[in-house]
Design a protein around this motif. Structure first.
Motif, PDB file in Angstrom:
ATOM      1  N   ARG A  53      95.896  58.969  25.195  1.00 17.33           N
ATOM      2  CA  ARG A  53      95.701  58.885  23.742  1.00 17.33           C
ATOM      3  C   ARG A  53      94.785  59.997  23.242  1.00 17.33           C
ATOM      4  O   ARG A  53      93.675  60.180  23.725  1.00 17.33           O
ATOM      5  CB  ARG A  53      95.095  57.537  23.374  1.00 17.33           C
ATOM      6  N   PHE A  55      93.570  60.069  20.135  1.00 11.02           N
ATOM      7  CA  PHE A  55      92.580  59.506  19.212  1.00 11.02           C
ATOM      8  C   PHE A  55      91.287  59.114  19.911  1.00 11.02           C
ATOM      9  O   PHE A  55      90.224  59.149  19.320  1.00 11.02           O
ATOM     10  CB  PHE A  55      93.156  58.328  18.434  1.00 11.02           C
ATOM     11  N   ASP A  59      87.636  60.373  18.612  1.00  6.80           N
ATOM     12  CA  ASP A  59      86.485  59.486  18.413  1.00  6.80           C
ATOM     13  C   ASP A  59      85.277  59.969  19.204  1.00  6.80           C
ATOM     14  O   ASP A  59      84.155  59.962  18.696  1.00  6.80           O
ATOM     15  CB  ASP A  59      86.829  58.051  18.827  1.00  6.80           C
TER      16      ASP A  59
END
Length: 95
Positions: A53, A55, A59
């Motif tokens: 991932r 994302f 983050d």
């Protein structure tokens, strides 16, 4: 009146004060450093995360880049680099 210099950006040339040009150069250096950090942290997260991932990496990058010590280090490094380049150029010209 302040000394003027030419600021060249893609497709445009502007006559601006030297101080403003240096501020723009420092800002661009900090932005590029942030993007490199995003590529490294995001790539690392994609390679180490079992699901790949992106994302998760974003983050992690946001948590990293929003730290005041990281921002201060990037800005200080960019300022010192820009001033050093101008100082060296002036020394080569014999001023």
């Amino acid at each position: 009146m302040a000394d003027k210099t030419t600021l060249v950006l893609p497709g445009n040339r502007f006559s601006v004060p030297k101080f403003f040009k240096r501020i723009v150069q420092v800002t661009l250096a900090v932005a590029l450093t942030s993007l490199v950090a995003l590529a490294v942290i995001g790539g690392n997260a994609m390679l180490t995360d079992k699901k790949g991932r992106l994302f998760r990496g974003v983050d992690q990058w946001l948590a990293f880049i929003n730290r005041p010590d990281i921002i201060a280090t990037m800005v200080l490094t960019a300022i010192v680099t820009v001033l050093l380049v101008y100082w060296q150029r002036d020394q080569e010209r014999g001023r």
